[in-house]
Design a protein around this motif. Structure first.
Motif, PDB file in Angstrom:
ATOM      1  N   UNK A  17       9.867 -21.876   3.391  1.00  0.00           N
ATOM      2  CA  UNK A  17       9.692 -20.589   2.709  1.00  0.00           C
ATOM      3  C   UNK A  17       8.404 -19.901   3.169  1.00  0.00           C
ATOM      4  N   UNK A  18       7.354 -20.677   3.332  1.00  0.00           N
ATOM      5  CA  UNK A  18       6.092 -20.075   3.785  1.00  0.00           C
ATOM      6  C   UNK A  18       6.217 -19.535   5.217  1.00  0.00           C
ATOM      7  N   UNK A  19       6.960 -20.213   6.050  1.00  0.00           N
ATOM      8  CA  UNK A  19       7.175 -19.708   7.415  1.00  0.00           C
ATOM      9  C   UNK A  19       7.921 -18.378   7.359  1.00  0.00           C
ATOM     10  N   UNK A  20       8.922 -18.282   6.507  1.00  0.00           N
ATOM     11  CA  UNK A  20       9.660 -17.022   6.360  1.00  0.00           C
ATOM     12  C   UNK A  20       8.747 -15.900   5.862  1.00  0.00           C
ATOM     13  N   UNK A  21       7.852 -16.225   4.926  1.00  0.00           N
ATOM     14  CA  UNK A  21       6.917 -15.209   4.425  1.00  0.00           C
ATOM     15  C   UNK A  21       5.986 -14.761   5.544  1.00  0.00           C
ATOM     16  N   UNK A  22       5.538 -15.711   6.373  1.00  0.00           N
ATOM     17  CA  UNK A  22       4.659 -15.364   7.496  1.00  0.00           C
ATOM     18  C   UNK A  22       5.352 -14.364   8.423  1.00  0.00           C
ATOM     19  N   UNK A  23       6.605 -14.625   8.753  1.00  0.00           N
ATOM     20  CA  UNK A  23       7.362 -13.712   9.617  1.00  0.00           C
ATOM     21  C   UNK A  23       7.552 -12.367   8.922  1.00  0.00           C
ATOM     22  N   UNK A  24       7.751 -12.398   7.621  1.00  0.00           N
ATOM     23  CA  UNK A  24       7.955 -11.186   6.832  1.00  0.00           C
ATOM     24  C   UNK A  24       6.792 -10.220   6.996  1.00  0.00           C
ATOM     25  N   UNK A  25       5.564 -10.771   7.049  1.00  0.00           N
ATOM     26  CA  UNK A  25       4.385  -9.901   7.169  1.00  0.00           C
ATOM     27  C   UNK A  25       4.415  -9.046   8.434  1.00  0.00           C
ATOM     28  N   UNK A  26       5.044  -9.548   9.481  1.00  0.00           N
ATOM     29  CA  UNK A  26       5.075  -8.801  10.739  1.00  0.00           C
ATOM     30  C   UNK A  26       5.820  -7.485  10.589  1.00  0.00           C
ATOM     31  N   UNK A  27       6.773  -7.453   9.669  1.00  0.00           N
ATOM     32  CA  UNK A  27       7.641  -6.280   9.536  1.00  0.00           C
ATOM     33  C   UNK A  27       7.246  -5.352   8.391  1.00  0.00           C
ATOM     34  N   UNK A  28       6.148  -5.647   7.717  1.00  0.00           N
ATOM     35  CA  UNK A  28       5.670  -4.738   6.671  1.00  0.00           C
ATOM     36  C   UNK A  28       5.149  -3.462   7.335  1.00  0.00           C
ATOM     37  N   UNK A  29       5.575  -2.284   6.896  1.00  0.00           N
ATOM     38  CA  UNK A  29       5.116  -1.030   7.518  1.00  0.00           C
ATOM     39  C   UNK A  29       3.597  -0.889   7.492  1.00  0.00           C
ATOM     40  N   UNK A  30       3.096  -0.195   8.491  1.00  0.00           N
ATOM     41  CA  UNK A  30       1.656   0.003   8.588  1.00  0.00           C
ATOM     42  C   UNK A  30       1.164   1.109   7.672  1.00  0.00           C
ATOM     43  N   UNK A  31      -0.133   1.098   7.455  1.00  0.00           N
ATOM     44  CA  UNK A  31      -0.761   2.112   6.618  1.00  0.00           C
ATOM     45  C   UNK A  31      -0.880   3.408   7.424  1.00  0.00           C
ATOM     46  N   UNK A  32      -0.391   4.499   6.864  1.00  0.00           N
ATOM     47  CA  UNK A  32      -0.446   5.775   7.549  1.00  0.00           C
ATOM     48  C   UNK A  32      -1.826   6.411   7.390  1.00  0.00           C
ATOM     49  N   UNK A  33      -2.324   7.043   8.464  1.00  0.00           N
ATOM     50  CA  UNK A  33      -3.603   7.736   8.351  1.00  0.00           C
ATOM     51  C   UNK A  33      -3.531   8.839   7.318  1.00  0.00           C
ATOM     52  N   UNK A  34      -4.646   9.105   6.668  1.00  0.00           N
ATOM     53  CA  UNK A  34      -4.680  10.158   5.664  1.00  0.00           C
ATOM     54  C   UNK A  34      -4.355  11.515   6.311  1.00  0.00           C
ATOM     55  N   UNK A  35      -3.491  12.267   5.636  1.00  0.00           N
ATOM     56  CA  UNK A  35      -3.123  13.598   6.137  1.00  0.00           C
ATOM     57  C   UNK A  35      -2.009  13.596   7.138  1.00  0.00           C
ATOM     58  N   UNK A  36      -1.475  12.378   7.456  1.00  0.00           N
ATOM     59  CA  UNK A  36      -0.422  12.337   8.485  1.00  0.00           C
ATOM     60  C   UNK A  36       0.856  12.998   7.998  1.00  0.00           C
ATOM     61  N   UNK A  37       1.140  12.855   6.686  1.00  0.00           N
ATOM     62  CA  UNK A  37       2.364  13.476   6.169  1.00  0.00           C
ATOM     63  C   UNK A  37       2.257  15.000   6.210  1.00  0.00           C
ATOM     64  N   UNK A  38       1.078  15.488   5.889  1.00  0.00           N
ATOM     65  CA  UNK A  38       0.901  16.933   5.881  1.00  0.00           C
ATOM     66  C   UNK A  38       0.975  17.529   7.280  1.00  0.00           C
ATOM     67  N   UNK A  39       0.400  16.772   8.246  1.00  0.00           N
ATOM     68  CA  UNK A  39       0.383  17.275   9.610  1.00  0.00           C
ATOM     69  C   UNK A  39       1.767  17.278  10.231  1.00  0.00           C
ATOM     70  N   UNK A  40       2.628  16.345   9.750  1.00  0.00           N
ATOM     71  CA  UNK A  40       3.967  16.277  10.319  1.00  0.00           C
ATOM     72  C   UNK A  40       4.900  17.308   9.678  1.00  0.00           C
TER      73      UNK A  40
END
Length: 252
Positions: free
Chosen positions: A229-252
């Motif tokens: 289960x811990x190995x699966x959680x470790x792999x899971x972290x790789x696919x968590x979306x990244x933090x978007x820079x502030x203002x990126x939604x507005x600029x897009x």
């Protein structure tokens, strides 16, 4: 090396909470020690020290009981595991690289606990608090590896900085949940409340599942499942979306 978005890390953090209940079910069932909850172990050691001064001189219990030895082992190795977690401060506590690597280390600790518990040849269930199922050196090592994995998980969960807090100790979560001003606003989603509910339920399920596997196959097998289960959680972290820079939604 990109940072994960804490707001989208709920699933692996809930899985961390599940593992807290899962691992603690093994240690408590065998020796009545919580590998993840060090408050009880600290108080137990304080009581052991106080026992040295209980009763008239010459008739005092000066022995170091096996339960106290197991509590001390858990406390010290928990601290050691948490210290390893400070590696993440150098790599970046919220980077996918560290969250993957740190969780993989937790898995290795859990695997080592499984192997030593299996090698000990001892049982998995203690019927009476004063008569633990684990007493030999191998089981002390198993307790140490389990506690180290929980210490590492705790500091990693804390560094992600969400409503799941440490994912290990939920007393604070319970208090914050009951103090939440939006506790009874059931007609809408409230992160500060609902994520705490998820953490509590996940830990409960972890304990339930852990004990069910112990009864069916023993502690070593349960820890082996925990490793996977811990190995699966470790792999899971790789696919968590990244933090978007502030203002990126507005600029897009």
């Amino acid at each position: 090396m990109g940072n994960v978005d804490p707001a989208q890390s709920s699933f692996p953090l809930a899985a961390y909470c599940f593992m807290t209940g899962f691992i603690d079910s093994v240690s408590f069932t065998a020796v009545f020690v919580w590998c993840g909850f060090q408050t009880g172990n600290s108080v137990q050691l304080a009581l052991a020290l106080a026992r040295l001064f209980s009763g008239p001189p010459g008739q005092r219990d000066t022995s170091f009981h096996i339960a106290d030895k197991q509590a001390l082992t858990s406390l010290l190795t928990f601290i050691a595991g948490a210290t390893i977690g400070r590696i993440g401060d150098r790599m970046g506590a919220q980077t996918r690289a560290w969250l993957f690597l740190g969780t993989l280390i937790q898995a290795l600790f859990t695997m080592a606990a499984a192997l030593t518990a299996w090698k000990s040849g001892q049982g998995s269930v203690a019927e009476v608090r004063g008569n633990p199922a684990w007493t030999n050196a191998d089981t002390f090592v198993a307790i140490g590896f389990m506690s180290a994995s929980m210490g590492l998980q705790g500091i990693m969960g804390k560094r992600v900085n969400t409503q799941f807090t440490t994912t290990v100790v939920l007393t604070t979560v319970w208090c914050e949940l009951m103090a939440d001003p939006n506790l009874f606003q059931l007609n809408r989603f409230v992160i500060t409340r609902d994520h705490k509910f998820i953490a509590i339920i996940a830990l409960f399920l972890g304990g339930f599942v852990g004990r069910a596997i112990i009864d069916a196959a023993g502690a070593a097998t349960t820890l082996g499942v925990g490793t996977g289960l811990r190995v699966l959680i470790a792999i899971w972290w790789i696919f968590v979306p990244g933090k978007q820079p502030k203002g990126s939604k507005n600029s897009s």
